[in-house]
Motif scaffolding. Structure first.
Motif, mmCIF file in Angstrom:
data_model
loop_
_atom_site.group_PDB
_atom_site.id
_atom_site.type_symbol
_atom_site.label_atom_id
_atom_site.label_comp_id
_atom_site.label_asym_id
_atom_site.label_seq_id
_atom_site.Cartn_x
_atom_site.Cartn_y
_atom_site.Cartn_z
ATOM 1 N N LEU A 396 1.405 61.844 9.017
ATOM 2 C CA LEU A 396 2.205 62.893 9.636
ATOM 3 C C LEU A 396 2.673 62.478 11.031
ATOM 4 O O LEU A 396 3.843 62.629 11.384
ATOM 5 N N GLY A 399 4.973 59.408 10.714
ATOM 6 C CA GLY A 399 6.220 59.829 10.070
ATOM 7 C C GLY A 399 7.132 60.543 11.046
ATOM 8 O O GLY A 399 8.352 60.298 11.081
ATOM 9 N N TRP A 400 6.557 61.453 11.861
ATOM 10 C CA TRP A 400 7.339 62.108 12.923
ATOM 11 C C TRP A 400 7.890 61.066 13.883
ATOM 12 O O TRP A 400 9.059 61.133 14.283
ATOM 13 N N THR A 678 7.066 61.169 4.698
ATOM 14 C CA THR A 678 7.019 62.210 5.735
ATOM 15 C C THR A 678 8.234 62.132 6.639
ATOM 16 O O THR A 678 8.830 63.167 6.997
ATOM 17 N N LEU A 682 10.816 65.195 7.028
ATOM 18 C CA LEU A 682 11.062 65.834 8.319
ATOM 19 C C LEU A 682 12.540 65.771 8.699
ATOM 20 O O LEU A 682 13.079 66.708 9.294
#
Length: 760
Positions: A396, A399-400, A678, A682
């Motif tokens: 997460l 991925g961001w 991810t 996003l």
């Protein structure tokens, strides 16, 4: 040239899916633009064709019998006149259908306003009871040449000898009477007369009308209709369909251009070494640019040709109004030009956006520049490092970091993906607004479902008692509707007196308050625009030869008569005319009541004295828009899919340099795959949120702007509910994640030698 074609062929084999998507998207865009062109032509040209063939009058004046209309021929600016012809308002019946008509006594076929015969023949003195029906009226009555029309309440019969087109305002049940031409002997007791004026300059219409009203006196004028009103009415919903198709077609074209630009830019970043090799073996920058440009022009040209061919061959077979529009458009003079210009324009636009990206490919140096040692995403921010420290899943956080660290590139990707999603939100809002006219008509200016007109055979109390006894009728509002001249006496407006002070009519207000007191009224947007007035103003109009001054206290949503309606209570009109009797009754039905069943019961109970018809819903003419919106959503979804695949490919390629570092810190292939998934999810989520935040207010503005321009007025827009928006957003994010899973997993399991080669 041979080497260029071989490289293009090899690239096509590698990117077959992308090429197919581009061809299909271009075909959908060009088809939408061609259908929009057909609808615009269909909206204007049928009326223009009839007006030209009939040598139509620019102004029609309905006057009383005593008016000296002969002196109108001497007005400056009047070329020729038609009539005057005696007229009588009657009701005719055929095969169980009834209609209010204007019986016009015409001694011979006129030279001005000469109606083109579409079936049968013109009036013949040997058949004194023969009549010619306007074609739209004939369709409503299911009448054909040879049929017999009856006049309810009398023993009189009329024989239909022909059907004709007319460029005058068309028949609308309960609003505009139909037109019936007859010999003067068939109009024994005329109630008025009508004269048509053909002008030397159509632009002087308002001035000529004002001069004519001044010459005859406002009290002698019953109604004025102009060629602009008739043309706007004939265009009606077809023009709206054309505007919707054109707007979304152009929006889809821009979205497709950006998608192609992003796809080429991503491919260039992923094939820098291949481009350097092409330069090293002798390809010039111009040849490299031509490779990309010609390749994507070929895709666009193939899609445009497919769309043009299908529109030409199968367009007229589309069921409903779209097929009719294409069939008429194919016979118009500008058809061939539009069939060429629209696809060529779309191809050139896509070519221009392709050229901008291909120009970057031509600037790639023959010797690859050494890549910076730092990671492509930059260093982790303090927030990201702290998030990893509190055991938030690495997929997460990273991925961001992958999705939003490269801000210019990330914002460009989100913007390109937002555009088709934004247009989909606008399309869904249009769909929801149309559904609102059917599911909640009282909120869009249609509080009643049935309109009843009664003859003089029964008293007001008897009629109202009969109507309210029906178990499906919740309320019956008595009223009158008449034509009135505006303050400048250049145009006719509709004046309505509906309901009473004790039982007021439930107008749908978008601004102001209901009309409660004497001399108070509410008006539609079309009337406010015509009079250049606003809520709070006092307006003066002329009804017959009597002036009437009303205070506009609210703006109502008026779907009828292009919004040129001012409504007050019946009691207010009775203050000027105590003997005024209701001529119509608007019926509000109980929830769940079937309007057809109620209409049948009332017609049977009225014993021939009641003319019952359903209130026209403007959304009924927009039913083809549902299929149009569904097709546009499919095209936009295809464009969004192209952009999504481009974003996934770019994310996977640019993450190859991070693979060694990620594996070195102990991440498994599944975790590395989750990072890419991810990041893609996003990015899609950001696009969905932006599209929703921007699309809903944009849709409201566009729909209300269309409402204002059509005279209905602002306040009709209805955005899609959360039940539709949330699943759409969730589907877009889940689709993005699912599409990214396979290429991300394949990249995460690459061999070490391949990873080192990619980094080199």
């Amino acid at each position: 040239m041979r080497a260029t074609l071989r490289w293009a062929h090899s690239d096509l084999r590698t990117h077959r899916g992308e090429a197919l998507f581009l061809v299909l998207a271009t075909a959908g865009i060009v088809a939408s633009l061609l259908l929009a062109t057909a609808l615009f032509g269909y909206a204007t040209n049928p009326w223009q064709r009839v007006f030209t063939q009939s040598h139509g009058a620019h102004v029609w004046l309905h006057t009383d019998k005593a008016a000296d209309t002969g002196k109108l021929a001497g007005l400056d600016g009047v070329d020729t006149v038609a009539g005057p012809y005696p007229t009588a308002a009657v009701t005719v019946s055929s095969r169980g259908s009834r209609a209010s008509v204007e019986l016009r006594g015409t001694p011979e076929r006129p030279s001005v306003g000469r109606p083109p015969i579409v079936s049968g023949h013109w009036l013949d003195p040997s058949a004194p009871n023969g009549v010619v029906l306007e074609s739209r009226l004939a369709r409503a009555l299911l009448a054909e040449p040879g049929d017999t029309l009856t006049v309810p309440g009398t023993a009189r019969e009329l024989t239909v000898v022909g059907l004709a087109d007319s460029a005058e305002p068309r028949y609308r049940p309960g609003e505009q009477p139909g037109l019936v031409w007859a010999l003067p002997s068939a109009v024994p007791d005329p109630g008025g007369q009508v004269i048509g004026l053909r002008l030397t300059d159509p632009g002087d219409t308002s001035y000529i009308v004002q001069r004519a009203v001044t010459m005859l006196g406002s009290g002698a004028i019953g109604e004025v209709s102009t060629w602009q009103q008739a043309r706007a009415e004939a265009q009606g919903d077809n023009r709206l369909l054309g505007q919707v198709l054109g707007l979304f077609g152009l929006g889809a074209l821009v979205a497709a251009g950006f998608a192609v630009h992003g796809a080429i830019g991503t491919r260039i970043r992923g094939h820098l070494r291949d481009l350097s090799v092409l330069k090293a073996i002798g390809f010039t920058p111009g040849q490299v640019v031509r490779i990309f440009l010609l390749q994507h022009l070929a895709y666009a040209l193939l899609g445009a040709l497919a769309a043009a061919g299908l529109a030409e061959a199968l367009g007229s077979r589309i069921p409903g109004r779209l097929g009719d529009a294409v069939g008429v458009w194919q016979g118009l003079p500008g058809h061939t030009v539009a069939l060429i210009v629209v696809p060529v324009g779309a191809v050139l636009f896509i070519g221009a956006t392709t050229g901008l990206a291909a120009w970057r490919a031509g600037r790639v140096p023959p010797v690859p520049l050494p890549r910076p040692a730092a990671t492509s995403g930059g260093r982790l921010s303090g927030v990201a490092r702290r998030a990893l420290g509190v055991r938030i899943p690495p997929a997460l956080v990273l991925g961001w970091h992958t999705a939003f660290t490269r801000r210019p590139r990330s914002l460009a990707t989100v913007a390109r993906l937002t555009l088709p999603l934004l247009l989909i939100v606008v399309a869904m809002s249009a769909w929801t607004t149309i559904d609102r006219f059917h599911s909640d008509p009282e909120r869009v200016g249609l509080p009643t479902a049935l309109s009843v007109r009664a003859d003089a055979g029964r008293s007001e109390q008897q009629i109202r008692s009969l109507l309210e006894r029906d178990p499906g009728v919740a309320a019956a509002y008595p009223g009158v509707e008449t034509a009135a001249l505006g303050p400048s006496q250049t145009a006719t407006i509709a004046l309505r007196g509906l309901g009473t002070h004790r039982d007021p009519y439930p107008h749908t207000l978008a601004e102001g308050r209901p009309a409660r007191g004497s001399d108070e009224a509410v008006a539609g947007q079309g009337l406010l625009d015509l009079l250049d007035a606003r809520v709070g103003d006092w307006v003066r109009m002329t009804v017959g030869d009597q002036p009437l001054i009303l205070h506009i206290v609210g703006r109502s949503i008026e779907p009828e008569n292009a919004g040129r309606v001012i409504s007050t209570s019946l009691d207010t009109l009775r203050e000027n005319d105590p003997g005024l009797r209701p001529t119509l009754y608007e019926l509000r039905l109980d929830p769940g009541a079937d309007p057809r069943e109620v209409a049948d019961r009332l017609a049977a109970a009225g014993d021939g004295h009641l003319d019952v018809h359903a209130v026209a819903n403007p959304a009924d003419g927009l039913s083809p828009l549902r299929a149009v919106v569904a097709g546009l959503i499919a095209v936009l979804a295809l464009i969004g899919l192209i952009e999504l695949l481009t974003a996934i490919g770019g994310t996977v390629r640019e993450s190859e340099r991070d693979l060694l570092a990620l594996k070195a810190i102990g991440l498994s292939p599944r975790q590395i795959t989750a990072i890419t998934v991810t990041a893609t999810g996003l990015t899609a989520l950001a696009a969905v949120l932006a599209a929703t935040a921007l699309g809903l207010p944009l849709a409201h503005w566009l729909i209300d702007a269309q409402g204002r321009s059509s005279g209905i007025g602002a306040g009709i827009a209805q955005g899609p509910s959360a039940v539709l928006v949330v699943p759409l957003g969730a589907a877009a994010v889940l689709c993005a994640a699912a599409l990214a899973a396979v290429p991300a997993a394949r990249a995460a399991r690459r061999r070490l030698a391949d990873t080192l080669s990619a980094v080199a």
